[in-house]
Design an enzyme around this catalytic site. Structure first.
Site, mmCIF file in Angstrom:
data_model
loop_
_atom_site.group_PDB
_atom_site.id
_atom_site.type_symbol
_atom_site.label_atom_id
_atom_site.label_comp_id
_atom_site.label_asym_id
_atom_site.label_seq_id
_atom_site.Cartn_x
_atom_site.Cartn_y
_atom_site.Cartn_z
ATOM 1 N N ASP A 133 121.099 63.563 -78.915
ATOM 2 C CA ASP A 133 121.980 62.516 -79.739
ATOM 3 C C ASP A 133 121.350 61.320 -79.782
ATOM 4 O OD1 ASP A 133 123.858 60.923 -80.838
ATOM 5 O OD2 ASP A 133 125.240 61.054 -78.997
ATOM 6 N N HIS A 155 125.456 62.147 -73.819
ATOM 7 C CA HIS A 155 125.695 61.160 -73.044
ATOM 8 C C HIS A 155 125.698 61.105 -71.526
ATOM 9 C CE1 HIS A 155 127.639 58.723 -76.742
ATOM 10 N NE2 HIS A 155 126.600 59.550 -77.045
ATOM 11 N N GLU A 205 123.279 52.894 -83.377
ATOM 12 C CA GLU A 205 124.658 53.597 -83.920
ATOM 13 C C GLU A 205 125.574 53.877 -82.706
ATOM 14 O OE1 GLU A 205 127.419 57.250 -84.324
ATOM 15 O OE2 GLU A 205 125.831 56.574 -82.788
ATOM 16 N N GLU A 206 125.155 53.924 -81.543
ATOM 17 C CA GLU A 206 126.044 54.092 -80.308
ATOM 18 C C GLU A 206 126.865 53.025 -79.946
ATOM 19 O OE1 GLU A 206 126.442 56.829 -79.116
ATOM 20 O OE2 GLU A 206 124.624 58.012 -79.314
ATOM 21 N N ASP A 242 118.660 55.379 -81.664
ATOM 22 C CA ASP A 242 119.187 54.798 -80.460
ATOM 23 C C ASP A 242 119.807 56.062 -79.492
ATOM 24 O OD1 ASP A 242 121.282 54.635 -82.272
ATOM 25 O OD2 ASP A 242 122.395 53.550 -80.631
ATOM 26 N N ASP A 271 124.211 64.209 -87.115
ATOM 27 C CA ASP A 271 124.761 63.875 -85.607
ATOM 28 C C ASP A 271 126.048 64.509 -85.344
ATOM 29 O OD1 ASP A 271 124.894 61.948 -83.874
ATOM 30 O OD2 ASP A 271 125.614 60.427 -84.885
ATOM 31 N N HIS A 278 120.162 58.591 -86.218
ATOM 32 C CA HIS A 278 119.915 57.288 -85.552
ATOM 33 C C HIS A 278 119.090 57.351 -84.271
ATOM 34 C CE1 HIS A 278 122.726 58.307 -81.992
ATOM 35 N NE2 HIS A 278 123.391 59.023 -82.804
HETATM 36 ZN ZN LIG Z 1 125.205 60.320 -82.170
#
Ligand SMILES: [Zn+2]
Length: 412
Positions: free
Chosen positions: A144, A384, A178-179, A83, A201, A81
């Site tokens: 990520d 994150h 995705e997030e 994003d 991922d 992903h």
């Molecule tokens: Zn991810």
């Protein structure tokens, strides 16, 4: 320890991570933010430049491409992903490379108080001598899932340049959003056209995951009786008090995220909004098993009914809807995709680990919609947040694992 893909992976991740492509849960559009097009368009262009075929952006803003097969075999999809997580600042990411990590504490140029220590992060202690990539202290890195993007672009470039390597047809997909759980539409399995697929991922080296939560969301709406407080005697029904009663009656010492782990599920109050006349409570329901998820739905409904019974003049509604399902329900019927990934991982000298994911992936929804899609490690860590880091050498092993996997799947 040095690998043939180290330099390319490092260069790609540093370049991709500097591009802001954060998603936004509050936006109704697809993709949720325009900045994600900066990554999607770049990848579309780079896929074309390295000679991938059928490169296109689907109606759902997913960039897809084909690496033509050089041998017979199933069509395998690979997804990452574009994003990055909305939970932390992702604007102005300044990736920095620490060559040959010395095993000490890592500090950050833009936040002197921030420390990444091997004592608190035992996985870091295992990476002495590795080349690490972090951000500068005020943003997340976005490994990520730009680590996944870098791994797939490196694999694609390598296979397209070396057509003597036997493999079946490969489909690549780069998804937005995705997030915020909006990366996979029911159309994606058709657009992807793969017999089975993998998301790149995952985190720790060796992770081959095929279990995620099954997930529902609940929205409780409480309508009280509104009247001027000076004239309210025997008339007002305060929705805020009823909302408080509902939250108070829901399980707290059990079945919440803060007291569960492993295979335990939870009911989580994520939001409470409103005032004395109207309140809204949002919850998420999570478990690995469907009967336990049904039991959670029943608890939420019963709590609403019980509080409703205490105040018939109020209206309490409870709407529970489906989010995603544990991919194990489908994968356990045919473990071929999981076994292939595990064998490819062992070929790198790494013992595969399969821990149930306490969340969902793009693979959860893809699997439910008909394309079995386990998740493969990338090396990303402390995601994150500002401490996010990744080992270039872990990414290289993930790349080699994908290459072994497509080789094994080809029928010679
Ligand atoms: Zn991810």
């Amino acid at each position: 320890m040095k690998n043939r893909f180290d330099q390319e992976l490092e260069t790609r991740l540093v370049r991709y991570a500097a591009i802001d492509s954060q998603s936004d849960e509050t936006s109704p559009s697809t993709p949720s933010t325009d900045v994600q097009f900066d990554m999607l368009n770049l990848l579309r262009q780079e896929l074309t430049e390295i000679g991938a075929q059928d490169v296109q952006m689907t109606g759902d803003s997913v960039v897809v491409a084909t690496i033509p097969g050089t041998a017979d075999g199933p069509t395998i999809g690979f997804l990452a992903h574009v994003d990055t997580a909305p939970q932390f600042n992702a604007t102005g990411v300044k990736p920095r490379v620490i060559k040959g990590y010395n095993g000490g504490e890592i500090t950050f140029p833009d936040d002197p108080d921030l420390v990444l220590s091997p004592e608190e992060h035992p996985y870091l202690a295992k990476k002495i001598g590795h080349d690490l990539i972090t951000a500068s202290g005020t943003t997340l890195l976005g490994g990520d899932d730009k680590a996944g993007v870098s791994i797939l672009m490196t694999m694609a470039r390598h296979l397209l340049e070396n057509i003597d390597i036997p493999h079946g047809p490969i489909r690549i997909a780069f998804t937005p959003d995705e997030e915020i759980g909006r990366g996979v539409s029911e159309q994606l399995p058709k657009d992807l056209g793969a017999d089975f697929a993998y998301t790149l991922d995952g985190q720790e080296l060796g992770e081959i995951e095929y279990e995620s939560f099954s997930a529902d969301r609940a929205v409780i709406k409480i309508t009280g009786v509104s009247i001027h407080p000076g004239l309210a005697k025997d008339k007002m029904v305060n929705a805020a008090h009823l909302a408080a009663k509902i939250v108070q009656t829901l399980p707290q010492a059990t079945m919440t995220p803060e007291v569960t782990d492993g295979r335990q599920g939870f009911i989580h109050v994520t939001d409470m909004n409103g005032g004395s006349s109207e309140m809204e409570i949002k919850l998420i329901l999570r478990d690995f098993e469907m009967d336990a998820l049904e039991a959670q739905r029943e608890i939420v409904r019963q709590v609403c009914a019980a509080v409703q019974a205490t105040e018939p003049r109020a209206t309490i509604s409870c709407d529970i809807s489906h989010q995603y399902r544990n991919m194990r329900y489908w994968l356990e019927k045919d473990m071929t995709p999981v076994d292939l990934a595990r064998e490819a991982c062992r070929e790198q000298g790494i013992e595969p680990i399969s821990v149930p994911i306490r969340g969902g992936t793009d693979g959860s929804r893809l699997t439910e919609f008909g394309t079995p899609t386990p998740n493969i490690f990338t090396g990303m860590q402390c995601i994150h947040g500002p401490l996010e880091w990744i080992s270039v050498q872990d990414m290289a092993i993930a790349t080699e694992t994908c290459l072994s996997l497509v080789g094994k799947a080809a029928r010679s």
